[in-house]
Design an enzyme around this catalytic site. Structure first.
Site, mmCIF file in Angstrom:
data_model
loop_
_atom_site.group_PDB
_atom_site.id
_atom_site.type_symbol
_atom_site.label_atom_id
_atom_site.label_comp_id
_atom_site.label_asym_id
_atom_site.label_seq_id
_atom_site.Cartn_x
_atom_site.Cartn_y
_atom_site.Cartn_z
ATOM 1 C CG ASP A 290 -1.940 1.086 1.221
ATOM 2 O OD1 ASP A 290 -1.703 2.129 0.591
ATOM 3 O OD2 ASP A 290 -3.002 0.906 1.854
ATOM 4 C CG HIS A 321 -4.840 3.323 -0.536
ATOM 5 N ND1 HIS A 321 -4.691 3.067 0.810
ATOM 6 C CD2 HIS A 321 -5.792 4.282 -0.639
ATOM 7 C CE1 HIS A 321 -5.508 3.845 1.495
ATOM 8 N NE2 HIS A 321 -6.192 4.593 0.648
#
Length: 362
Positions: A290, A321
């Site tokens: 992420d 993400h």
């Protein structure tokens, strides 16, 4: 497969391992573009839902005369009884900037197909919700969310109430769960790519692909309310902010009536400040790559998942993400994992109620 479930051993944990292990969404985790998390991020911000949902808006007035907006997803796909339980209300919480992404709406549509009643929570001044008071909602202040949950419980008293948040919006949900404890009125919750440490996140800075679109989104919305905000904050400094941190400070720290320090602000608004009090099962779906949350070693509270019986971390090596693509853009196995989690939770709770209702044998 490639996912790991980190949690404290319990009967619920064993049930989740079995249920998620059988899920076709998690099997293999095939992804055609696994090594481009920033490209996934850009797509996640820009992709439109397909097809566009039909939404019915409702305004809820708060005790201080402020307004929040509830967007009920009512189409275009026909709902049917589903695994989450007929009529389970699913509260969808956007990121802290209030941007309702195509991915969040797509999750709502998937839930609608399976018999849930999905509704999007829009904070004060976000997404064309009128700002009737000169204040917005701080990052981890669950006051307005508490009023919304109370209203949903009154409107659907017989329905299970669930909540799912996306990205930085998880700070609000996690703060609510900790502050409310056993009085949260939620049956279960899920956080997709959550931000656990708010202050560290703001101070570390974010990829410009993520920060600038959200910053412009916020400024565009706030510029409509410069008149009412002028009595509370320095509007010129607010609209001149060059980062999300500067904007957060302008809105909530450098106020005209009650200025405070950055340190004091986060003492009241850290998402996990009362995490030990949480009493509702919450699944946190995270990716190791992420680019917004940051490296797992410093951004994931691993000890919380090892010690609390209510927090479950589903960690995948790739997914970006809030992306978690399976067969390419627009196909998100993360949504299927969240809905499978809610199905498993409902199944477990029904089994527990049945077991407790059986007479004991002498």
């Amino acid at each position: 497969g490639r996912c790991r479930l980190l949690c404290k051993p319990s009967a619920l944990a064993q049930h989740l391992v079995r249920s998620l292990g059988r899920s076709a969404a998690l099997r293999g985790g095939c992804c055609l573009w696994p090594r481009w998390p920033r490209l996934q991020l850009l797509w996640q911000l820009l992709q439109p839902p397909e097809p566009a949902p039909v939404v019915a808006r409702e305004f809820l007035q708060l005790p201080d005369t402020g307004l929040v907006a509830l967007d009920w997803l009512v189409g275009p796909r026909g709902a049917r009884s589903g695994a989450g339980g007929p009529g389970s209300v699913l509260l969808l919480i956007p990121n802290a900037a209030g941007k309702v992404t195509g991915g969040l709406l797509q999750l709502g549509l998937r839930a609608l197909e399976r018999g849930f009643i999905p509704v999007v929570f829009n904070r004060r001044g976000h997404n064309d919700c009128p700002l009737t008071t000169p204040r917005l909602q701080p990052f981890g202040d669950p006051g307005d969310l508490r009023e919304v949950v109370t209203y949903l419980r009154c409107r659907h008293p017989a329905a299970a109430l669930l909540a799912v948040s996306e990205g930085s919006g998880s700070g609000l949900l996690l703060a609510y769960l900790g502050e409310s404890g056993s009085s949260s009125r939620l049956a279960a919750a899920a956080c997709i790519a959550p931000i656990f440490r708010g202050r560290d996140w703001f101070e570390a800075g974010m990829p410009w692909l993520y920060e600038w679109p959200l910053l412009l989104h916020l400024k565009r919305g706030l510029s409509r309310y410069v008149g009412s905000l002028a009595e509370a904050v320095d509007v010129a400094g607010l609209l001149g902010s060059r980062s999300l941190r500067e904007l957060e400070e302008a809105l909530f720290c450098r106020t005209k009536s009650h200025p405070t320090t950055w340190e004091s602000y986060w003492e009241r608004n850290e998402p996990l400040r009362d995490a030990d009090e949480a009493a509702v099962p919450v699944l946190c779906l995270c990716s190791a790559d992420d680019p917004v949350r940051g490296p797992p070693a410093r951004s994931l509270p691993l000890e919380l998942f090892r010690s609390s019986p209510y927090f479950f971390l589903l960690l995948t090596p790739r997914g970006g993400h809030c992306g978690f693509p399976r067969w390419g853009p627009g196909r998100c196995w993360g949504h299927e994992a969240v809905l499978e989690y809610f199905r498993a939770m409902a199944e477990f709770l029904r089994a527990e109620e049945w077991r407790k209702g059986q007479p004991r044998l002498c």
